[in-house]
Motif scaffolding. Sequence first.
Motif, PDB file in Angstrom:
ATOM      1  N   THR A   1      21.226   7.061 -11.514  1.00 36.16           N
ATOM      2  CA  THR A   1      21.094   5.613 -11.550  1.00 36.16           C
ATOM      3  C   THR A   1      19.870   5.238 -12.371  1.00 36.16           C
ATOM      4  OG1 THR A   1      20.890   3.615 -10.192  1.00 36.16           O
ATOM      5  CG2 THR A   1      19.782   5.580  -9.380  1.00 36.16           C
ATOM      6  N   GLY A   2      19.958   4.097 -13.086  1.00 38.22           N
ATOM      7  CA  GLY A   2      18.870   3.688 -13.965  1.00 38.22           C
ATOM      8  C   GLY A   2      17.640   3.200 -13.241  1.00 38.22           C
ATOM      9  N   GLY A   3      17.762   2.859 -11.966  1.00 36.66           N
ATOM     10  CA  GLY A   3      16.603   2.475 -11.185  1.00 36.66           C
ATOM     11  C   GLY A   3      15.988   1.163 -11.637  1.00 36.66           C
ATOM     12  N   ALA A   4      14.716   1.212 -12.017  1.00 33.79           N
ATOM     13  CA  ALA A   4      13.926  -0.009 -12.227  1.00 33.79           C
ATOM     14  C   ALA A   4      13.972  -0.536 -13.651  1.00 33.79           C
ATOM     15  CB  ALA A   4      12.477   0.250 -11.816  1.00 33.79           C
ATOM     16  N   VAL A   5      14.909  -0.097 -14.464  1.00 31.74           N
ATOM     17  CA  VAL A   5      14.916  -0.532 -15.862  1.00 31.74           C
ATOM     18  C   VAL A   5      16.315  -0.969 -16.269  1.00 31.74           C
ATOM     19  CG1 VAL A   5      15.393   1.738 -16.864  1.00 31.74           C
ATOM     20  CG2 VAL A   5      14.027   0.060 -18.148  1.00 31.74           C
ATOM     21  N   GLY A   6      16.386  -1.912 -17.204  1.00 30.37           N
ATOM     22  CA  GLY A   6      17.665  -2.387 -17.715  1.00 30.37           C
ATOM     23  C   GLY A   6      17.844  -2.013 -19.176  1.00 30.37           C
ATOM     24  N   GLY A   7      18.990  -2.370 -19.696  1.00 29.98           N
ATOM     25  CA  GLY A   7      19.273  -2.122 -21.102  1.00 29.98           C
ATOM     26  C   GLY A   7      19.818  -0.751 -21.427  1.00 29.98           C
ATOM     27  N   LEU A   8      19.997   0.097 -20.414  1.00 35.67           N
ATOM     28  CA  LEU A   8      20.448   1.460 -20.692  1.00 35.67           C
ATOM     29  C   LEU A   8      21.875   1.493 -21.217  1.00 35.67           C
ATOM     30  CD1 LEU A   8      18.971   3.366 -17.606  1.00 35.67           C
ATOM     31  CD2 LEU A   8      17.925   2.884 -19.826  1.00 35.67           C
ATOM     32  N   ASP A   9      22.724   0.567 -20.723  1.00 35.83           N
ATOM     33  CA  ASP A   9      24.097   0.527 -21.215  1.00 35.83           C
ATOM     34  C   ASP A   9      24.130   0.177 -22.696  1.00 35.83           C
ATOM     35  OD1 ASP A   9      23.086  -1.978 -20.593  1.00 35.83           O
ATOM     36  OD2 ASP A   9      25.009  -2.798 -19.958  1.00 35.83           O
ATOM     37  N   LEU A  10      23.253  -0.730 -23.132  1.00 37.85           N
ATOM     38  CA  LEU A  10      23.202  -1.092 -24.546  1.00 37.85           C
ATOM     39  C   LEU A  10      22.681   0.060 -25.393  1.00 37.85           C
ATOM     40  CD1 LEU A  10      23.580  -3.137 -26.784  1.00 37.85           C
ATOM     41  CD2 LEU A  10      21.316  -4.055 -26.256  1.00 37.85           C
ATOM     42  N   LEU A  11      21.647   0.749 -24.916  1.00 43.08           N
ATOM     43  CA  LEU A  11      21.125   1.894 -25.657  1.00 43.08           C
ATOM     44  C   LEU A  11      22.185   2.986 -25.800  1.00 43.08           C
ATOM     45  CD1 LEU A  11      17.499   2.234 -24.232  1.00 43.08           C
ATOM     46  CD2 LEU A  11      18.209   1.286 -26.436  1.00 43.08           C
ATOM     47  N   GLN A  12      22.984   3.186 -24.753  1.00 45.05           N
ATOM     48  CA  GLN A  12      24.066   4.166 -24.848  1.00 45.05           C
ATOM     49  C   GLN A  12      25.105   3.743 -25.879  1.00 45.05           C
ATOM     50  OE1 GLN A  12      25.002   4.216 -20.582  1.00 45.05           O
ATOM     51  NE2 GLN A  12      24.569   6.409 -20.566  1.00 45.05           N
ATOM     52  N   ALA A  13      25.411   2.435 -25.926  1.00 49.41           N
ATOM     53  CA  ALA A  13      26.376   1.942 -26.902  1.00 49.41           C
ATOM     54  C   ALA A  13      25.846   2.098 -28.322  1.00 49.41           C
ATOM     55  CB  ALA A  13      26.697   0.474 -26.616  1.00 49.41           C
ATOM     56  N   VAL A  14      24.572   1.769 -28.535  1.00 51.19           N
ATOM     57  CA  VAL A  14      23.963   1.904 -29.860  1.00 51.19           C
ATOM     58  C   VAL A  14      23.927   3.356 -30.294  1.00 51.19           C
ATOM     59  CG1 VAL A  14      21.804   1.606 -31.145  1.00 51.19           C
ATOM     60  CG2 VAL A  14      22.600  -0.202 -29.615  1.00 51.19           C
ATOM     61  N   ARG A  15      23.665   4.242 -29.345  1.00 53.68           N
ATOM     62  CA  ARG A  15      23.625   5.673 -29.642  1.00 53.68           C
ATOM     63  C   ARG A  15      24.926   6.151 -30.280  1.00 53.68           C
ATOM     64  NH1 ARG A  15      23.412   9.740 -24.485  1.00 53.68           N
ATOM     65  NH2 ARG A  15      24.202  11.630 -25.476  1.00 53.68           N
ATOM     66  N   ALA A  16      26.056   5.530 -29.906  1.00 57.15           N
ATOM     67  CA  ALA A  16      27.343   5.925 -30.485  1.00 57.15           C
ATOM     68  C   ALA A  16      27.426   5.605 -31.970  1.00 57.15           C
ATOM     69  CB  ALA A  16      28.481   5.221 -29.738  1.00 57.15           C
ATOM     70  N   LEU A  17      26.591   4.656 -32.443  1.00 55.10           N
ATOM     71  CA  LEU A  17      26.571   4.303 -33.864  1.00 55.10           C
ATOM     72  C   LEU A  17      25.715   5.255 -34.690  1.00 55.10           C
ATOM     73  CD1 LEU A  17      26.108   0.438 -33.498  1.00 55.10           C
ATOM     74  CD2 LEU A  17      28.204   1.634 -34.154  1.00 55.10           C
ATOM     75  N   GLY A  18      24.834   5.953 -34.036  1.00 54.70           N
ATOM     76  CA  GLY A  18      23.928   6.858 -34.730  1.00 54.70           C
ATOM     77  C   GLY A  18      22.614   6.927 -33.997  1.00 54.70           C
ATOM     78  N   PRO A  19      21.798   7.943 -34.276  1.00 53.36           N
ATOM     79  CA  PRO A  19      20.542   8.116 -33.537  1.00 53.36           C
ATOM     80  C   PRO A  19      19.547   6.994 -33.808  1.00 53.36           C
ATOM     81  CG  PRO A  19      20.669   9.657 -35.378  1.00 53.36           C
ATOM     82  CD  PRO A  19      22.004   9.002 -35.287  1.00 53.36           C
TER      83      PRO A  19
END
Length: 269
Positions: free
Chosen positions: A118-136
């Motif tokens: 679980t991501g716990g105390a931080v947000g935006g992880l779903d977006l970072l995972q989506a961006v990661r699919a476009l490239g590092p």
Amino acid sequence: MTPRTPGTRKVGLVGWGAIGRVVGTALAAHRIPGAALECLVDNRPLGDSAPAPHVTFEEALRRCDLIVEAAGQDVVRAWGERVLTSGTDLLIASTGALTDQDLAERLLAAGPGRVYFTGGAVGGLDLLQAVRALGPLHEVRLTTTKLPATLEQPWMDEELLTRLRTATGPVEVMAGTARDIPAKFPRSTNVAASVALAVGDLDTVRVRVVADPGAHHTRHVIEASGPHGTYRFDVAHLPDPGNPATSQVVPHAVLRSLAALAGRTGQIL
């Protein structure tokens, strides 16, 4: 004990501290449809207030199909692989343990149980995972600011401890990567590991740990950039009054993950 229906996840909760009490109380109050609190594991006496039987880890593995870790990185290291090989799923709150690459690889290879975090105390992880699919991402920075007392560690020398205890403003305690920092602050920097897991690279995430005697809120600032865009997330949480090293929101993030694992329908995010 929560009434169970066919398909209900039988949950074993490890840890009856700041996170575990909130999670266990919510489960015992039937607030998570599809999940039932089966038992508690803790190395301390729990007394009569515990809402479920207090059992050994081995007994929890026999009784449960989902173990929720809410007791620290050492539990993940000592028991994570055993949980998964027994066929039980594992939800990890102390994601900092997964910066140990050997441990992470063993957990990912183990089974038939499945591992979740679980991501716990931080947000935006779903977006970072989506961006990661476009490239590092080229650069990812995390700055975590907390009260000085919550950052004191046994390995610190007297000079650093004195700087923390006499600080009148923000003091940088340590800087490094998400591979290094969570091991140094096992109860205070799980966010660094969560960001790295979302980004997919422990060494890309640069982390600054800051002590601030005026930090009435625990603050995490994530800044990321890459060929497809730039991103910034800034969150500030009230610390848990019983354990200021963690934020009040963390057990509720665990409960949200539990609800998803229990099969809540009609929800993507």
